[in-house]
Design a protein around this motif. Structure first.
Motif, PDB file in Angstrom:
ATOM      1  N   SER A 223       0.838  -1.204   0.000  1.00 43.16           N
ATOM      2  CA  SER A 223       0.000   0.000   0.000  1.00 43.16           C
ATOM      3  C   SER A 223       0.871   1.253   0.000  1.00 43.16           C
ATOM      4  CB  SER A 223      -0.892   0.007   1.237  1.00 43.16           C
ATOM      5  OG  SER A 223      -0.085   0.233   2.382  1.00 43.16           O
ATOM      6  N   TRP A 224       0.221   2.407  -0.094  1.00 43.74           N
ATOM      7  CA  TRP A 224       0.943   3.686  -0.053  1.00 43.74           C
ATOM      8  C   TRP A 224       1.714   3.838   1.253  1.00 43.74           C
ATOM      9  CZ3 TRP A 224      -0.205   7.117   3.865  1.00 43.74           C
ATOM     10  CH2 TRP A 224      -1.428   6.938   4.518  1.00 43.74           C
ATOM     11  N   ALA A 225       1.188   3.213   2.316  1.00 38.73           N
ATOM     12  CA  ALA A 225       1.821   3.376   3.628  1.00 38.73           C
ATOM     13  C   ALA A 225       3.227   2.770   3.644  1.00 38.73           C
ATOM     14  CB  ALA A 225       0.951   2.730   4.698  1.00 38.73           C
ATOM     15  N   PHE A 228       5.450   5.344   2.049  1.00 41.29           N
ATOM     16  CA  PHE A 228       5.595   6.479   2.970  1.00 41.29           C
ATOM     17  C   PHE A 228       6.604   6.136   4.064  1.00 41.29           C
ATOM     18  CE2 PHE A 228       3.757   7.906   7.173  1.00 41.29           C
ATOM     19  CZ  PHE A 228       4.397   9.136   7.183  1.00 41.29           C
ATOM     20  N   ALA A 229       6.531   4.900   4.566  1.00 41.54           N
ATOM     21  CA  ALA A 229       7.361   4.516   5.705  1.00 41.54           C
ATOM     22  C   ALA A 229       8.821   4.253   5.320  1.00 41.54           C
ATOM     23  CB  ALA A 229       6.777   3.268   6.367  1.00 41.54           C
ATOM     24  N   PHE A 271      -0.150  -0.410  -4.808  1.00 43.37           N
ATOM     25  CA  PHE A 271      -0.351   1.037  -4.734  1.00 43.37           C
ATOM     26  C   PHE A 271      -0.186   1.670  -6.110  1.00 43.37           C
ATOM     27  CE2 PHE A 271       2.714   4.720  -4.277  1.00 43.37           C
ATOM     28  CZ  PHE A 271       1.773   5.684  -3.954  1.00 43.37           C
ATOM     29  N   LEU A 278       6.400   9.533  -8.164  1.00 41.31           N
ATOM     30  CA  LEU A 278       6.521   8.592  -7.047  1.00 41.31           C
ATOM     31  C   LEU A 278       6.704   7.167  -7.579  1.00 41.31           C
ATOM     32  CD1 LEU A 278       3.665   9.938  -4.741  1.00 41.31           C
ATOM     33  CD2 LEU A 278       6.108  10.360  -4.547  1.00 41.31           C
TER      34      LEU A 278
ATOM     35  N   LYS B  35       9.258  14.850  12.465  1.00 44.19           N
ATOM     36  CA  LYS B  35       9.417  14.999  11.010  1.00 44.19           C
ATOM     37  C   LYS B  35       8.272  15.837  10.460  1.00 44.19           C
ATOM     38  CE  LYS B  35      11.333  10.369  10.365  1.00 44.19           C
ATOM     39  NZ  LYS B  35      10.964   9.037   9.909  1.00 44.19           N
ATOM     40  N   ARG B  39       6.304  14.184   3.419  1.00 43.30           N
ATOM     41  CA  ARG B  39       6.317  12.852   2.803  1.00 43.30           C
ATOM     42  C   ARG B  39       4.931  12.194   2.862  1.00 43.30           C
ATOM     43  NH1 ARG B  39      10.038   9.403   1.057  1.00 43.30           N
ATOM     44  NH2 ARG B  39       9.469   7.225   1.241  1.00 43.30           N
ATOM     45  N   PHE B  40       4.279  12.366   3.988  1.00 45.36           N
ATOM     46  CA  PHE B  40       2.920  11.811   4.137  1.00 45.36           C
ATOM     47  C   PHE B  40       2.005  12.411   3.070  1.00 45.36           C
ATOM     48  CE2 PHE B  40      -1.361  11.877   5.988  1.00 45.36           C
ATOM     49  CZ  PHE B  40      -1.506  10.559   6.373  1.00 45.36           C
ATOM     50  N   TYR B  43       2.212  10.840  -0.369  1.00 48.72           N
ATOM     51  CA  TYR B  43       1.687   9.490  -0.574  1.00 48.72           C
ATOM     52  C   TYR B  43       0.214   9.305  -0.228  1.00 48.72           C
ATOM     53  CZ  TYR B  43       6.237   7.678  -1.781  1.00 48.72           C
ATOM     54  OH  TYR B  43       7.411   7.437  -2.433  1.00 48.72           O
ATOM     55  N   CYS B  44      -0.277  10.024   0.754  1.00 52.76           N
ATOM     56  CA  CYS B  44      -1.663   9.820   1.197  1.00 52.76           C
ATOM     57  C   CYS B  44      -2.597  10.538   0.213  1.00 52.76           C
ATOM     58  CB  CYS B  44      -1.836  10.381   2.605  1.00 52.76           C
ATOM     59  SG  CYS B  44      -3.517  10.215   3.200  1.00 52.76           S
ATOM     60  N   HIS B  59       5.143  15.160  12.701  1.00 56.73           N
ATOM     61  CA  HIS B  59       4.737  13.887  13.298  1.00 56.73           C
ATOM     62  C   HIS B  59       5.925  13.101  13.824  1.00 56.73           C
ATOM     63  CE1 HIS B  59       6.209  10.796  10.406  1.00 56.73           C
ATOM     64  NE2 HIS B  59       6.279  11.831   9.597  1.00 56.73           N
ATOM     65  N   LEU B  62       4.277   8.325  12.430  1.00 55.92           N
ATOM     66  CA  LEU B  62       2.975   8.253  11.758  1.00 55.92           C
ATOM     67  C   LEU B  62       2.915   7.031  10.827  1.00 55.92           C
ATOM     68  CD1 LEU B  62       0.327   9.863  11.579  1.00 55.92           C
ATOM     69  CD2 LEU B  62       1.298  11.158   9.687  1.00 55.92           C
ATOM     70  N   GLU B  63       4.086   6.432  10.595  1.00 60.31           N
ATOM     71  CA  GLU B  63       4.156   5.269   9.704  1.00 60.31           C
ATOM     72  C   GLU B  63       3.242   4.138  10.173  1.00 60.31           C
ATOM     73  OE1 GLU B  63       6.725   6.897  10.973  1.00 60.31           O
ATOM     74  OE2 GLU B  63       7.862   7.677   9.271  1.00 60.31           O
ATOM     75  N   ALA B  66      -0.285   5.109   9.392  1.00 56.81           N
ATOM     76  CA  ALA B  66      -0.537   5.072   7.945  1.00 56.81           C
ATOM     77  C   ALA B  66      -0.800   3.638   7.494  1.00 56.81           C
ATOM     78  CB  ALA B  66       0.664   5.654   7.195  1.00 56.81           C
ATOM     79  N   GLU B  67      -0.021   2.719   8.033  1.00 58.58           N
ATOM     80  CA  GLU B  67      -0.214   1.313   7.664  1.00 58.58           C
ATOM     81  C   GLU B  67      -1.604   0.835   8.090  1.00 58.58           C
ATOM     82  OE1 GLU B  67       2.836  -1.400   9.046  1.00 58.58           O
ATOM     83  OE2 GLU B  67       1.506  -3.092   8.689  1.00 58.58           O
ATOM     84  N   ILE B  69      -4.245   2.674   8.493  1.00 59.88           N
ATOM     85  CA  ILE B  69      -5.252   3.323   7.625  1.00 59.88           C
ATOM     86  C   ILE B  69      -5.316   2.585   6.287  1.00 59.88           C
ATOM     87  CG2 ILE B  69      -5.804   5.421   6.305  1.00 59.88           C
ATOM     88  CD1 ILE B  69      -4.547   7.074   8.559  1.00 59.88           C
ATOM     89  N   ALA B  70      -4.132   2.358   5.713  1.00 60.48           N
ATOM     90  CA  ALA B  70      -4.095   1.766   4.373  1.00 60.48           C
ATOM     91  C   ALA B  70      -4.627   0.337   4.361  1.00 60.48           C
ATOM     92  CB  ALA B  70      -2.662   1.797   3.842  1.00 60.48           C
TER      93      ALA B  70
END
Lengths: 333, 381
Positions: A223-225, A228-229, A271, A278, B35, B39-40, B43-44, B59, B62-63, B66-67, B69-70
């Motif tokens: 996923s996008w997460a 991002f991570a 994603f 990206l 941070k 970056r968030f 991607y979001c 944040h 937040l990683e 985010a995971e 949520i996704a």
């Protein structure tokens, strides 16, 4: 395909020399243009992402040949280097895996009628000629603290002590292998080796290699997460030629292992970025399938442009990539 | 001093204030190691409006969130509030952000810290802030549109489980550590045992509560904070690690200016806040008298523009009513002057208050739906 079309293909070529530089080099040298891509491997199989490089080197070679230049397009299976990455009790297994990878390259080459020569590192590394060439390079580097500093940079910080004990054998083998090349194709992360090779060439006052980087490889089914991570993934991605890079073998298409259904599921759960700046794992697979089509049937690239112009929504893109992946790659193995 | 000099000096002072403001957040970011959200945002695909316009801006970890949520995994948000007064427009900003989080899957926990109100002296009695919580704060929260199935509100003194949880986390802390984190090493004269228990144990308990067995065990937990509340998170992260919980994440929102221009909107400064329970017809004066980022000279402002970053009117409009940054653009370019901007703001605030207050009678009837009553037995058995 024209050299310009190939080298300017967005979504495939990340960084390249000017086409004129390649032509100038091809005209100035008295040997065939040495085109090269080298890779190691792991025990998880042959990732589709390696094929991208085989296709590219062959297409580059054919483009230059169409212009009348002679080429030596070479794919190196770095079996000795792969053995150096694992414990010594696995050496026999990794030598065997190297044979398998070389056979795989041959099979890809035959299937798509590619213009490639396949070489294994063990074929030349221990020959007196290469060892003497290597000694010369090592001697030059050890006498130049600036070059040694650059060589240290080729090693991840976590492995620097180990490599120091091994006198940077892995790095020197790599540099010795690439120093006489004209165009070296690879993933962006190889810039550090190329940089050292260029520096040595500068000291020796000879022509230095030109680096040509293809776009990084990204895992599917994430996923996008995930993106991002993972800071920095945009620049280097994961290792194209190792299916188990970052333990993500379940998120790769491994030729001969990943079924069409599994590949479809990976694509469906991947994603799709809001911007082409990206990481775009699906577009990357789509372009590899497109290269397969071009090699088999001719024609040109068009997927990137259609995505860029918004002609394909996410569903259409995923559907088209799955179809072309099956038709032009998975069904052939 | 003639008008020209006054105008020039005013502009110079406000520009300096803007720079100071900018530096404040940058320095805090550097010092805390948080941070940015850049970056968030790349991607979001559906960040909140506050994230998009830089109001929520930093944040930590937040990683994890985010995971969740996704991948539609459980995650929680904890956002406490001191109920010493009714909610004001500054609070509304926080709750708007919480609504976005709820839409993205979060279970929302809202501790109303009447114990804190009392021990720090913001409320004359536990009973007074408890009354405000039930009569005003909770109905206002409900009226903002939260889903009762995913929103868990509690008043500390009524949800006594929180004190057992505070005891549970207490032995993972030392007072020395807490004093250092809060920078209180040499300033204990204004502290009492209650403030220390609240800050070091109860607040940590509130942050970690969603990770207790009764709420499904360890899960990513996000705490929206102002940059000055960062130490609480550090302490909670320290305890979370020792308890085998997921380290809580934090997200930082810039504060909403008070109308007096003297800092963040606060109920304790006269002329600073508009409360959500204020009669819409009573707010003309506070808005008209509000400090602004404009110039004493309309001519000068038309030429040079205003300084929106330090303006409470810009702040209220951008946070709540015109989230597309159009006020920023119009103010900076001199297209709109303060009189007109205040007039538009007044209408927007009045409309909002009327609408909000029309929902309160129904919200008051639903308070019980939102109140957390779950017993925490896992630490007693």
């Amino acid at each position: 395909m024209e050299l310009e079309s190939l080298l300017n293909q967005e979504g495939l070529v990340h960084q390249k020399p000017k086409t004129e530089e390649i032509r100038e080099r091809a005209s100035a040298i008295d040997h065939p243009v040495r085109l090269f891509y080298g890779e190691t491997y792991d025990a998880y199989g042959d990732p589709i992402d390696s094929i991208k490089y085989y296709f590219f080197v062959s297409m580059l070679s054919k483009s230059l040949k169409e212009e009348g230049y002679s080429t030596d397009p070479r794919i190196l299976v770095a079996d000795v280097a792969a053995c150096r990455n694992v414990s010594s009790d696995l050496n026999d297994k990794y030598i065997e895996l190297g044979d398998k990878r070389a056979k795989f390259v041959h099979k890809v080459s035959d299937t798509y009628n590619l213009d490639l020569n396949v070489v294994k590192m063990s074929d030349y590394l221990f020959t007196p000629e290469f060892q003497s060439h290597l000694e010369e390079i090592v001697e030059l580097c050890k006498g130049d603290p600036e070059i040694m500093k650059r060589i240290e940079k080729t090693v991840p910080e976590s492995k620097i002590d180990i490599e120091r004990k091994k006198s940077f054998a892995y790095s020197f083998d790599e540099i010795g292998t690439i120093i006489d090349l004209d165009v070296k194709v690879g993933p962006p992360r190889e810039d550090l080796y190329d940089d050292v090779a260029r520096k040595i060439a500068e000291v020796q006052q000879r022509k230095s290699l030109m680096s040509l980087f293809l776009t990084p490889t990204f895992p599917l089914g994430k996923s996008w997460a995930y993106f991002f991570a993972n800071e920095g993934i945009e620049d280097h991605g994961i290792t194209a030629y190792k299916a188990g890079s970052k333990q993500l073998q379940g998120n790769r298409i491994i030729v001969g292992k990943t079924s069409s259904l599994e590949a479809g599921n990976l694509i469906d759960s991947s994603f799709v970025p809001p911007s082409l700046e990206l990481p775009h794992p699906i577009l990357d697979i789509g372009i590899i399938a497109e290269m397969a089509r071009i090699n088999l049937e001719g024609g040109d690239f068009n997927l990137y442009k259609r995505v860029q112009e918004g002609q394909l929504d996410e569903r259409a893109l995923k559907g088209e990539v799955k179809d072309s992946l099956n038709k032009y790659i998975l069904s052939k193995f | 001093m003639d008008l020209e000099e006054i105008v020039a000096k005013d502009y110079e002072q406000k520009s300096a204030q803007r720079e100071k403001e900018k530096r404040y957040y940058e320095e805090k970011l550097q010092r805390t190691g948080l941070k940015t959200l850049d970056r968030f945002l790349r991607y979001c695909s559906n960040p909140s409006d506050y994230m998009k316009n830089g109001i929520t801006y930093a944040h930590r970890d937040l990683e994890n969130v985010a995971e969740a949520i996704a991948e539609n995994k459980p995650w929680a948000v904890v956002s406490g509030l001191n109920p010493s007064s009714p909610l004001h427009l500054g609070h509304k900003a926080i709750f708007d952000e919480l609504l976005w989080m709820q839409e993205n899957g979060a279970e929302i926990y809202i501790p109303l810290t009447n114990d804190e109100s009392y021990v720090v002296g913001k409320s004359p009695s536990l009973a007074e802030s408890r009354r405000i919580a039930y009569e005003s704060v909770i109905p206002s929260i409900i009226a903002m549109g939260f889903n009762s199935h995913k929103t868990h509100i509690y008043v500390d003194s009524d949800y006594k489980e929180i004190y057992n949880v505070a005891m549970d986390v207490s032995n993972k802390l030392t007072l020395n550590k807490a004093l250092k984190v809060f920078g209180l090493d040499n300033e204990l004269d204004n502290e009492n045992p209650g403030t220390m228990f609240y800050r070091s144990a109860v607040q940590v308990a509130q942050i970690l509560l969603p990770q207790y067995e009764e709420f499904g065990g360890p899960k990513p937990t996000l705490v929206p904070v102002g940059i000055d509340q960062h130490p609480y998170i550090l302490l909670a992260r320290d305890v979370a690690e020792k308890k085998g919980f997921i380290l809580p994440s934090e997200i930082v929102t810039k504060f909403l200016w008070g109308f007096d221009g003297k800092g963040k909107m606060s109920s304790s400064r006269n002329g600073s806040a508009i409360f959500l329970t204020d009669d819409p017809n009573s707010i003309d004066t506070i808005v008209k008298k509000s400090y602004t980022g404009g110039s004493p000279s309309g001519k000068f402002q038309k030429e040079h523009g205003g300084i929106p970053e330090i303006c409470p009117i810009w702040s209220v409009r951008t946070y709540h009513f015109q989230r597309d940054n159009s006020v920023d653009r119009k103010c900076s370019s001199g297209e709109i002057l303060c009189g007109q901007c205040k007039k538009e703001a007044l209408e927007e605030i009045k409309d909002f208050l009327s609408d909000h207050q029309s929902k309160l009678p129904e919200a008051r009837k639903r308070v019980d739906e939102f109140i957390l009553k779950t017993p925490i037995n896992s630490i007693l058995e």
